[in-house]
Enzyme design. Structure first.
Site, short mmCIF file in Angstrom:
data_model
loop_
_atom_site.label_atom_id
_atom_site.label_comp_id
_atom_site.label_asym_id
_atom_site.label_seq_id
_atom_site.Cartn_x
_atom_site.Cartn_y
_atom_site.Cartn_z
N LYS A 1 50.38 50.07 3.10
CA LYS A 1 50.91 49.89 1.74
C LYS A 1 50.03 48.90 0.96
O LYS A 1 49.73 49.12 -0.21
CB LYS A 1 52.37 49.41 1.81
CG LYS A 1 53.29 50.51 2.33
CD LYS A 1 54.67 50.04 2.77
CE LYS A 1 55.40 51.23 3.42
NZ LYS A 1 56.74 50.91 3.94
N GLN B 1 60.74 46.24 4.57
CA GLN B 1 60.35 47.17 5.63
C GLN B 1 61.46 47.28 6.67
O GLN B 1 62.00 46.28 7.13
CB GLN B 1 59.04 46.69 6.28
CG GLN B 1 58.45 47.64 7.30
CD GLN B 1 58.02 48.98 6.70
OE1 GLN B 1 57.56 49.04 5.56
NE2 GLN B 1 58.19 50.05 7.45
N ASP C 1 62.04 51.96 -2.88
CA ASP C 1 62.41 52.82 -1.75
C ASP C 1 63.51 53.81 -2.15
O ASP C 1 63.78 54.76 -1.41
CB ASP C 1 62.95 51.95 -0.60
CG ASP C 1 61.93 51.75 0.52
OD1 ASP C 1 61.13 52.67 0.75
OD2 ASP C 1 61.96 50.69 1.14
N1 GUN Z 1 60.64 52.31 7.76
C1 GUN Z 1 60.35 53.60 8.02
N2 GUN Z 1 60.28 54.31 6.87
C2 GUN Z 1 60.53 53.45 5.86
C3 GUN Z 1 60.60 53.59 4.45
O1 GUN Z 1 60.43 54.66 3.86
N3 GUN Z 1 60.88 52.45 3.76
C4 GUN Z 1 61.09 51.26 4.37
N4 GUN Z 1 61.37 50.20 3.61
N5 GUN Z 1 61.04 51.09 5.68
C5 GUN Z 1 60.74 52.18 6.42
#
Ligand code: GUN
Length: 296
Positions: A52, A96, A119
């Protein structure tokens, strides 16, 4: 059988975002800014966060990662999130997942301002998605839609079977595909579904997001189906220097010959998720600035 690679789709998204963000920065003098919160040291989570950060760098977005020890208190995280909510420089906030067990994930995610919820996990955004007025849509489902569009896979009137009912993938992709415009007939299956194989075998498009390596074998699949494999599982592999390899929820080698089209793992849907996060960050920034201008 066609392999649905994520890379060309993600590249098309990045090209569009580069243009769009250059225009946005020029007209507002504001650089999109993503704040990421990472708790603990899970290797997969750390590697996703790194991806990211790299994507932000590629697009010239500002970003900050707030790293915490596994033992961090809920109060500390809630206080950080409120500060980020109030900080006009920050456009997008992402925590996350998964979080350690002592933290209340729902409470933490619900604290993020819906306008900065890149998200798309906040109840307001989930509600709007279900109502067909989406604003910030979860990144992986959005990536799946982009792939379906790019590869011109018709969904109207088709039977889509989604295996998995997670907040991150199963529920939102189902809720998107039965909306007007996509017009699919959607069935959602999960761990308690009886006769799973009979149901998945009816799918024109089978979307699998259960986190079980190589679970879907040819007997789960109709001849000529399209398969979207959302699983990214690490399985031990002594032959690799890092000690593991990545496999999907679908047994690609055995299933692929039976399909019309199938996403590979790695290199399929996974590639899209970060690109769509960048999209959401820019959309949040745009919306925030427009609102700021209207209020001024
Ligand atoms: N962990 C696995 N996939 C995701 C996601 O799409 N967003 C977040 N914040 N954590 C994750």
């Amino acid at each position: 059988m066609k392999t649905l690679w994520g890379k060309p789709v993600a590249e098309a998204v990045y090209l569009q975002l580069e243009e769009e963000s250059a225009r946005f920065i020029k007209s507002t003098n504001h650089v999109p800014h993503l704040a990421v919160v990472l708790v603990g040291s899970d290797p997969a989570s750390s590697s996703y966060v790194e991806m990211k950060e790299k994507a932000c760098d590629r697009l010239g977005f500002d970003h900050a990662t707030y790293r915490f020890d596994e033992s961090v208190s809920e109060a500390t995280l809630l206080s950080l999130l409120s500060k980020l909510n109030d900080d006009p420089v920050v456009d997008g906030i992402l925590v996350q997942l998964p979080l350690p067990d002592h933290l209340d994930t729902t409470k933490i995610l619900d604290t993020i301002s819906p306008q900065k919820d890149v998200d798309g996990f906040h109840p307001i955004n989930v509600g709007n998605l279900l109502l067909g007025n989406p604003s910030l849509v979860p990144c992986t489902p959005l990536g799946i839609l982009k792939m379906l569009e790019y590869y011109e896979i018709e969904t109207s009137g088709k039977h889509v079977v989604v295996v998995g009912r997670s907040h991150i993938v199963g529920k939102p992709i189902a809720a998107l595909l039965f909306q007007k415009g996509w017009d699919a007939t959607v069935t959602i299956c999960h761990s308690k579904t009886q006769n799973l194989r009979d149901i998945t075998s009816l799918a024109d498009i089978l979307i699998v997001a259960i986190g079980k390596p190589l679970f879907i074998t040819p007997d789960y699949v109709k001849e000529g189906a399209v398969i979207i494999d959302v699983g990214i599982n690490r399985v031990e592999d002594a032959g690799r220097s890092r000690g593991y390899r990545l496999v999907g929820d679908v047994d690609y080698e055995r299933v692929a010959p039976k399909t019309t089209a199938i996403t590979p793992v790695p290199g399929g849907v996974g590639v899209m998720t970060v690109a769509m996060l960048m999209n959401n960050t820019l959309q949040a920034a745009k919306k925030g600035r427009n609102e700021a201008e209207i209020l001024a």
